[in-house]
Design an enzyme around this catalytic site. Structure first.
Site: not given
Ligand code: NI
Length: 143
Positions: A16, A35, A41, A43, A81-82, A128
């Site tokens: 995100h 961010c 990036h 998580h 996911d992914h 996170e």
């Molecule tokens: Ni983040």
């Protein structure tokens, strides 16, 4: 009432960025810091879903964990996911992809299916990072 709280954990990873198009780059950078990185990036999220109920006299279960696992896979893991939370997830469309907003939207996805399986969703914890997590109780006070 012998109410028991049962929690199932699942894992997903997703990309995100925190970015408001109506803000300047400088303002985004000031508020969101790293961010806001343009090129995304990721998580590794851990999600803990807690359901409450009185154990059934037939099964001893509050909810069958097989059912809860299936619901979490279908409504959380499959769509997230992914994936890129900003671009790939219909229920996050137009929403700032913060962990706070994500946990609220996840609640909306699973509350009804969990009720359908005989459980009552009472809490979601969404990690996170090792150091940061959010908790949501459906807009109610903590249990
Ligand atoms: Ni983040």
């Amino acid at each position: 009432m012998k109410t028991v709280y049962i929690t199932r954990r699942e894992h997903f990873n997703a990309a995100h960025k925190l970015w408001r198009p109506d803000w300047s780059e400088a303002k985004n950078d000031e508020v969101f810091g790293k961010c806001s990185n343009k090129n995304w990036h990721g998580h590794n999220f851990n999600i803990f879903v807690t359901v409450k109920g009185v154990p059934s006299s037939d099964t001893g279960f509050v909810i069958n964990l097989k059912d809860l696992s299936k619901i979490m896979k279908a409504h959380i893991i499959e769509p997230l996911d992914h994936k890129n939370l900003n671009m790939d997830v219909p229920f996050m469309e137009g929403i700032l992809a913060s962990t706070e907003n994500l946990v609220i939207k996840i609640w909306e996805q699973i509350e009804d299916p969990i009720r359908g399986a005989g459980g009552e969703l009472v809490k979601i914890k969404l990690e996170e990072t090792e150091n940061n997590y959010v908790e949501y109780y459906g807009g109610k006070e903590p249990i």
